[in-house]
Write a protein that holds these residues in place. Structure first.
Motif, PDB file in Angstrom:
ATOM      1  N   ASP A 170       6.565 -30.469  -0.401  1.00 32.51           N
ATOM      2  CA  ASP A 170       6.670 -31.147  -1.618  1.00 32.51           C
ATOM      3  C   ASP A 170       5.143 -31.672  -1.713  1.00 32.51           C
ATOM      4  OD1 ASP A 170       9.268 -30.750  -1.867  1.00 32.51           O
ATOM      5  OD2 ASP A 170       9.745 -32.749  -1.347  1.00 32.51           O
ATOM      6  N   ALA A 171       4.359 -31.586  -0.982  1.00 33.77           N
ATOM      7  CA  ALA A 171       2.765 -32.029  -1.021  1.00 33.77           C
ATOM      8  C   ALA A 171       2.205 -31.088  -1.489  1.00 33.77           C
ATOM      9  CB  ALA A 171       2.404 -32.298   0.452  1.00 33.77           C
ATOM     10  N   VAL A 172       2.557 -29.694  -1.885  1.00 35.77           N
ATOM     11  CA  VAL A 172       1.639 -28.529  -2.072  1.00 35.77           C
ATOM     12  C   VAL A 172       2.837 -27.729  -3.045  1.00 35.77           C
ATOM     13  CG1 VAL A 172      -0.055 -28.572  -0.544  1.00 35.77           C
ATOM     14  CG2 VAL A 172       1.980 -27.530   0.033  1.00 35.77           C
ATOM     15  N   PRO A 173       3.255 -28.261  -4.052  1.00 37.59           N
ATOM     16  CA  PRO A 173       4.197 -27.406  -4.676  1.00 37.59           C
ATOM     17  C   PRO A 173       3.842 -26.245  -5.189  1.00 37.59           C
ATOM     18  CG  PRO A 173       3.571 -29.383  -5.972  1.00 37.59           C
ATOM     19  CD  PRO A 173       3.052 -29.565  -4.526  1.00 37.59           C
ATOM     20  N   ASP A 174       2.725 -25.926  -5.603  1.00 33.90           N
ATOM     21  CA  ASP A 174       2.350 -24.867  -6.519  1.00 33.90           C
ATOM     22  C   ASP A 174       1.420 -23.962  -5.627  1.00 33.90           C
ATOM     23  OD1 ASP A 174       3.885 -25.479  -8.625  1.00 33.90           O
ATOM     24  OD2 ASP A 174       2.365 -26.871  -9.388  1.00 33.90           O
ATOM     25  N   GLN A 175       1.037 -24.369  -4.541  1.00 32.34           N
ATOM     26  CA  GLN A 175      -0.047 -23.474  -3.795  1.00 32.34           C
ATOM     27  C   GLN A 175       0.588 -22.464  -2.704  1.00 32.34           C
ATOM     28  OE1 GLN A 175      -3.441 -25.958  -2.254  1.00 32.34           O
ATOM     29  NE2 GLN A 175      -2.774 -27.668  -3.164  1.00 32.34           N
ATOM     30  N   VAL A 176      -0.275 -21.501  -2.406  1.00 32.96           N
ATOM     31  CA  VAL A 176       0.183 -20.332  -1.514  1.00 32.96           C
ATOM     32  C   VAL A 176      -0.901 -20.279  -0.379  1.00 32.96           C
ATOM     33  CG1 VAL A 176       0.557 -17.919  -1.600  1.00 32.96           C
ATOM     34  CG2 VAL A 176       1.493 -19.266  -3.460  1.00 32.96           C
ATOM     35  N   PHE A 177      -0.378 -19.915   0.540  1.00 37.35           N
ATOM     36  CA  PHE A 177      -1.743 -19.734   1.636  1.00 37.35           C
ATOM     37  C   PHE A 177      -1.575 -18.542   2.421  1.00 37.35           C
ATOM     38  CE2 PHE A 177      -0.430 -24.157   0.813  1.00 37.35           C
ATOM     39  CZ  PHE A 177      -1.778 -24.810   0.473  1.00 37.35           C
ATOM     40  N   ASP A 178      -2.697 -18.059   3.400  1.00 41.06           N
ATOM     41  CA  ASP A 178      -2.590 -17.216   4.033  1.00 41.06           C
ATOM     42  C   ASP A 178      -2.222 -17.172   5.331  1.00 41.06           C
ATOM     43  OD1 ASP A 178      -3.889 -15.216   2.141  1.00 41.06           O
ATOM     44  OD2 ASP A 178      -5.668 -16.676   2.349  1.00 41.06           O
ATOM     45  N   LEU A 179      -2.276 -18.533   5.784  1.00 39.35           N
ATOM     46  CA  LEU A 179      -1.664 -18.870   7.044  1.00 39.35           C
ATOM     47  C   LEU A 179      -1.389 -20.479   7.122  1.00 39.35           C
ATOM     48  CD1 LEU A 179      -3.105 -18.300  10.651  1.00 39.35           C
ATOM     49  CD2 LEU A 179      -2.692 -20.652   9.929  1.00 39.35           C
ATOM     50  N   ILE A 180      -0.108 -20.739   7.321  1.00 40.00           N
ATOM     51  CA  ILE A 180       0.386 -22.094   7.861  1.00 40.00           C
ATOM     52  C   ILE A 180       0.747 -22.372   9.064  1.00 40.00           C
ATOM     53  CG2 ILE A 180       2.383 -23.708   6.994  1.00 40.00           C
ATOM     54  CD1 ILE A 180       2.843 -21.819   4.628  1.00 40.00           C
ATOM     55  N   ALA A 181      -0.069 -23.433   9.639  1.00 39.59           N
ATOM     56  CA  ALA A 181       0.224 -24.136  10.910  1.00 39.59           C
ATOM     57  C   ALA A 181       0.996 -25.196  10.926  1.00 39.59           C
ATOM     58  CB  ALA A 181      -1.073 -23.835  11.657  1.00 39.59           C
ATOM     59  N   SER A 182       1.978 -25.723  11.659  1.00 39.48           N
ATOM     60  CA  SER A 182       2.533 -26.830  11.656  1.00 39.48           C
ATOM     61  C   SER A 182       2.941 -27.414  13.010  1.00 39.48           C
ATOM     62  CB  SER A 182       3.707 -26.824  10.865  1.00 39.48           C
ATOM     63  OG  SER A 182       4.322 -28.045  10.741  1.00 39.48           O
ATOM     64  N   ASN A 183       2.455 -28.498  13.445  1.00 38.05           N
ATOM     65  CA  ASN A 183       3.146 -29.312  14.532  1.00 38.05           C
ATOM     66  C   ASN A 183       4.167 -30.322  14.314  1.00 38.05           C
ATOM     67  OD1 ASN A 183       3.920 -30.306  17.177  1.00 38.05           O
ATOM     68  ND2 ASN A 183       1.877 -31.386  17.306  1.00 38.05           N
ATOM     69  N   PRO A 184       5.475 -30.049  13.667  1.00 39.59           N
ATOM     70  CA  PRO A 184       6.618 -30.895  13.122  1.00 39.59           C
ATOM     71  C   PRO A 184       6.746 -31.836  14.069  1.00 39.59           C
ATOM     72  CG  PRO A 184       7.475 -28.854  13.542  1.00 39.59           C
ATOM     73  CD  PRO A 184       5.890 -28.689  13.760  1.00 39.59           C
ATOM     74  N   PRO A 185       7.675 -32.680  13.693  1.00 42.63           N
ATOM     75  CA  PRO A 185       8.570 -33.815  14.868  1.00 42.63           C
ATOM     76  C   PRO A 185       9.454 -32.825  15.436  1.00 42.63           C
ATOM     77  CG  PRO A 185       8.175 -34.947  12.808  1.00 42.63           C
ATOM     78  CD  PRO A 185       7.859 -33.563  12.703  1.00 42.63           C
ATOM     79  N   TYR A 186       9.686 -32.804  16.858  1.00 39.47           N
ATOM     80  CA  TYR A 186      10.826 -31.965  17.292  1.00 39.47           C
ATOM     81  C   TYR A 186      11.496 -32.634  18.525  1.00 39.47           C
ATOM     82  CZ  TYR A 186       6.622 -30.509  20.503  1.00 39.47           C
ATOM     83  OH  TYR A 186       5.602 -30.479  21.222  1.00 39.47           O
TER      84      TYR A 186
END
Length: 274
Positions: A170-186
């Motif tokens: 929701d923070a980047v509703p209209d954006q597209v990326f070549d690479l997404i990296a995430s360390n979400p809560p787990y």
């Protein structure tokens, strides 16, 4: 009081408080107060501390004795060889996440558009922007407090990153990326009370992830295609024994894993094929 005497006293107090590494913690605090390396401390064991130094050290020692993480006491943590400001608003960067950062850097095309999702202190985004200044790095988090810390860290490293506030994509509703990296809560809900006392001082928002610890991976899997180009990479840090469950959330895509220094499958890497 000499350095040797203070170290012995601090180690006893930290041992009594249940700290995991009392001797090392005491050395780090003393080295920080004197702006010396730990090896230099050992060559100055008989040096006498000033009153000002003793007052500062007592404050730090009392906070550490009460269970506050050393990184919060000192106000910084190291990540990918860079020094990052941290406080109680953000999760402390860890070596596990360096595995995620290294994997992202290895797969980064020239001039890539990169998103660090759940950025926290900004360590991952800032490190990527610092090491690969050609990349167009964005960072998102639901916490405005965390973004304030990330902004400070980006400025201190001279890293150019765009910061966005919102719940996952929701923070980047209209954006597209070549690479997404995430360390979400787990962290599973039933694991939260069992965490080390120091970890329980870190923001629960960055740790808690539902009954099975997988709620954020499911949410990412539902919407990532709207934000990742075909052929792009999604890299996710995962907890112990979570890699297989996370891989199964991405049918039809190419998946692989990367182990951390302890041999644990720490990063699930997804290449979008369709």
């Amino acid at each position: 009081m000499t350095l040797h005497s203070w170290l012995a006293r601090a180690e006893r107090r930290l041992t009594d408080s249940g700290a995991a590494d009392p001797g090392i913690d005491a050395e780090w605090m003393l080295a920080d107060a004197l702006q010396l390396s730990r090896s230099q401390l050992r060559m100055r064991r008989e040096q006498v501390l000033t009153e000002k130094q003793l007052v500062q050290l007592e404050e730090w020692l009392s906070r550490r004795e009460a269970g506050e993480p050393l990184q919060y006491v000192q106000g910084y943590a190291w990540f990918m060889g860079l020094r990052f400001f941290v406080d109680r608003r953000v999760l402390i960067p860890r070596q596990d996440t360096e595995t995620l950062c290294e994997a992202a850097l290895e797969r980064l095309p020239q001039g890539a558009r990169v998103l660090d999702l759940c950025t926290g202190s900004g360590a991952l985004a800032v490190a990527i922007a610092h090491i690969r200044p050609d990349a167009q790095v964005s960072a998102a988090d639901i916490s405005l407090d965390a973004l304030d810390v990330a902004r400070e860290n980006a400025a201190s490293q001279g890293a150019r990153i765009a910061l966005y506030q919102g719940d996952l994509f929701d923070a980047v509703p209209d954006q597209v990326f070549d690479l997404i990296a995430s360390n979400p809560p787990y962290i599973r809900e039933d694991e939260m009370p069992l965490l080390q006392a120091e970890v329980r001082r870190e923001p629960a928002l960055a740790l808690r992830a539902g009954e099975d610890g997988l709620v954020f991976y499911r949410r990412i899997a539902q919407t990532y295609m709207d934000h990742l180009v075909i052929g792009g990479r999604l890299l996710l840090e995962v907890g112990i024994h979570q890699a297989d469950a996370v891989r199964r959330m991405f049918p039809g895509q190419r998946t692989e894993t990367r182990r951390d220094l302890g041999g644990i499958e720490r990063v699930v890497m997804i290449t979008r094929m369709v």
